[in-house]
Design an enzyme around this catalytic site. Structure first.
Site, mmCIF file in Angstrom:
data_model
loop_
_atom_site.group_PDB
_atom_site.id
_atom_site.type_symbol
_atom_site.label_atom_id
_atom_site.label_comp_id
_atom_site.label_asym_id
_atom_site.label_seq_id
_atom_site.Cartn_x
_atom_site.Cartn_y
_atom_site.Cartn_z
ATOM 1 N N HIS A 191 0.838 -1.201 0.000
ATOM 2 C CA HIS A 191 0.000 0.000 0.000
ATOM 3 C C HIS A 191 0.871 1.248 0.000
ATOM 4 O O HIS A 191 0.458 2.311 -0.475
ATOM 5 C CB HIS A 191 -0.910 0.025 1.238
ATOM 6 C CG HIS A 191 -2.056 -0.927 1.147
ATOM 7 N ND1 HIS A 191 -1.953 -2.242 1.533
ATOM 8 C CD2 HIS A 191 -3.320 -0.758 0.710
ATOM 9 C CE1 HIS A 191 -3.125 -2.838 1.344
ATOM 10 N NE2 HIS A 191 -3.966 -1.956 0.852
ATOM 11 N N ASP A 265 -4.378 -4.954 -8.604
ATOM 12 C CA ASP A 265 -4.655 -4.383 -7.295
ATOM 13 C C ASP A 265 -4.776 -2.878 -7.506
ATOM 14 O O ASP A 265 -4.424 -2.344 -8.574
ATOM 15 C CB ASP A 265 -3.536 -4.732 -6.304
ATOM 16 C CG ASP A 265 -4.022 -4.776 -4.861
ATOM 17 O OD1 ASP A 265 -5.082 -4.196 -4.573
ATOM 18 O OD2 ASP A 265 -3.332 -5.367 -4.019
#
Length: 517
Positions: A191, A265
């Site tokens: 992330h 993603d």
């Protein structure tokens, strides 16, 4: 003025995008992207969730708006993995974390619980689960996978991960295996930055790729990419799997024979956004072999990516055949039962949280409870100081801790008080600043019984200092996520792990804390 051909091309490109927005009902952000750009999918998060009935109405409205301009229904996706990663909690059956299933020891229970998960989401209007996680959590320092994985070796992940996949398939929803080629053996969170897995191809084929090979054989609908570099496959170590043609087209398509859809993603994650950037990342992932571009949050980034892809198709940077192949896979996905029956779906979901589903969930969660070493229950006659470490930013559950929605906090305080104990609580952030650690130590000073609920303490120096400062003869430790935290307090009076810290996971923890049995 755009020709009808140019407009059709832009609309086709929109079908390859899945986007998110921030509201409990369709707002101008998502409505305009559906109507103007014909985006093919929507991803929901906790920010879109209040109750199952509200989410059901939201999904229906999104499909109705889309039907005004397209004969292709929307994909509506959700990260409903279980445990810490449940975007919808209120009004649905609690799903244990993946690692809890292998601790509980029943593959069949794993299949049944995941059928319940998929069936409840289908009733609500979610037609695509971004689950199961098929990463092998073989790195104890992994900050992002951990209990989201079904196990620490490939065989365990295959047994339980495939049971989860079969259960979800039986419910009629689209199933997504993630994060290819494997995010388990990393020690950083993609992330925020790009991770790298240094192993050679032989090792990858023997470990990381094994669950994904099983998923392909099991007919998985979608595979999600990892923002992780694999230098054994992609020669340029600065290129993550999400952007790598060698990984997505060479390894996944050609070597492993996968013909289903590939979704990236989220491109707003730091590994992409802080590298090539979101717009360039959208172009690169499609070039690499991806079929669905996921951009979860910002409208400006979503529109910039749509424009970048349109330009790349127009100037030949992305081959037209690549777009056609991706569109064909998206159309095939939309033939799934949960997608096609959106008009016939009951307006109010009636089959949620049945007595049978709740009983099975409780059975698994109780069987999964891990008690390490010698155990002494709390003395009900003595007061308790409870130190709760909770996540307040950048996580699956930050909106809970910050009070943005109506879900219960990840705290044992209500259950301990309900059990009749005199409890005071100090809540601190998982990042554990020096000031918070000092306050927590002061809060515990002189206490007769201290319960510390950690959150990945083995990865956070402040939490480790906190545990080290506690008197072991008065200390009980509950691992709120990674069970490895229990190793930090080997002499505590009680050490328990439930593979998560949401209320359903904490319930058997409290039962054990107050019982000698």
């Amino acid at each position: 003025m755009q020709s009808s051909t140019q407009q059709d091309a832009r609309h086709a490109i929109g079908q390859l995008f899945m986007v998110g927005f921030d509201a409990l009902e369709p707002n101008e952000h998502i409505i305009s992207l559906i109507r103007e750009r014909r985006i093919g999918g929507v991803i929901l998060f906790r920010r879109n969730v209040h109750t199952p009935a509200q989410v059901s109405r939201l999904c229906q409205k999104l499909q109705e708006i889309n039907a005004e301009v397209s004969d292709q229904p929307l994909l509506i996706a959700l990260d409903q993995e279980g445990g810490m990663v449940m975007r919808i909690e209120q009004g649905v059956t609690p799903i244990p974390a993946a690692m809890a299933f292998q601790a509980a020891g029943s593959v069949e229970d794993c299949r049944q619980v995941n059928f319940i998960n998929g069936d409840e989401m289908r009733q609500i209007g979610i037609n695509m689960l971004l689950a199961p996680v098929l990463d092998v959590n073989n790195n104890r320092l992994n900050p992002i996978i951990g209990v989201r994985a079904y196990g620490e070796d490939a065989d365990t992940v295959v047994r339980y991960g495939m049971a989860a996949l079969r259960g979800q398939q039986e419910a009629g929803v689209i199933v997504t295996a993630k994060h290819f080629p494997g995010h388990g053996d990393t020690a950083v969170d993609s992330h925020y930055t790009m991770a790298l897995v240094p192993h050679d191809l032989a090792r990858l084929r023997a470990v990381e790729l094994v669950p994904f090979r099983a998923a392909i054989e099991g007919g998985v609908d979608v595979i999600m990419t990892a923002h992780v570099a694999f230098p054994a496959i992609e020669a340029d170590p600065s290129v993550p799997a999400t952007l790598s043609k060698a990984v997505l087209s060479g390894l996944l398509r050609e070597e492993m024979g996968y013909q289903g859809a590939i979704i990236s993603d989220c491109l707003e994650m730091g590994a992409i956004a802080d590298g090539v950037g979101v717009a360039a990342g959208a172009v690169a992932t499609l070039q690499a072999g991806c079929d669905i571009v996921l951009i979860s949050h910002r409208e400006d980034q979503q529109r910039a990516a749509l424009e970048a892809v349109a330009r790349a198709v127009a100037d030949g940077t992305i081959d037209g055949g690549r777009i056609d192949a991706a569109l064909a896979r998206v159309r095939r996905l939309k033939q799934a039962r949960a997608v096609g029956d959106w008009r016939a779906r009951a307006a109010t979901p009636a089959g949620l949280m049945t007595a049978e589903s709740i009983a099975l969930s409780k059975k698994v969660q109780k069987a999964a409870l891990l008690v390490q070493g010698d155990f002494r229950p709390l003395d009900r006659a003595l007061p308790v100081r409870l130190i709760t470490v909770e996540v307040r930013s950048r996580s699956e559950v930050d909106e809970v801790a910050n009070g943005r929605n109506n879900e219960a906090r990840s705290s044992m305080l209500p259950a301990l008080r309900q059990a009749g104990l005199d409890v005071q609580e100090y809540a601190m952030s998982a990042d554990a600043s020096d000031a918070e650690v000092a306050e927590a130590i002061a809060f515990a000073a002189g206490a007769q019984q201290i319960v510390v609920q950690t959150y990945n303490a083995m990865l956070v120096e402040g939490q480790r200092r906190l545990l080290a400062a506690m008197p072991v003869d008065k200390l009980w430790v509950v691992a709120g996520r990674l069970p490895y935290d229990l190793d930090l307090a080997p002499l505590a009076q009680g050490r328990l792990a439930a593979f998560g810290c949401r209320p359903a996971a904490l319930e058997p923890v409290v039962e054990r804390l107050v019982s000698a049995a």
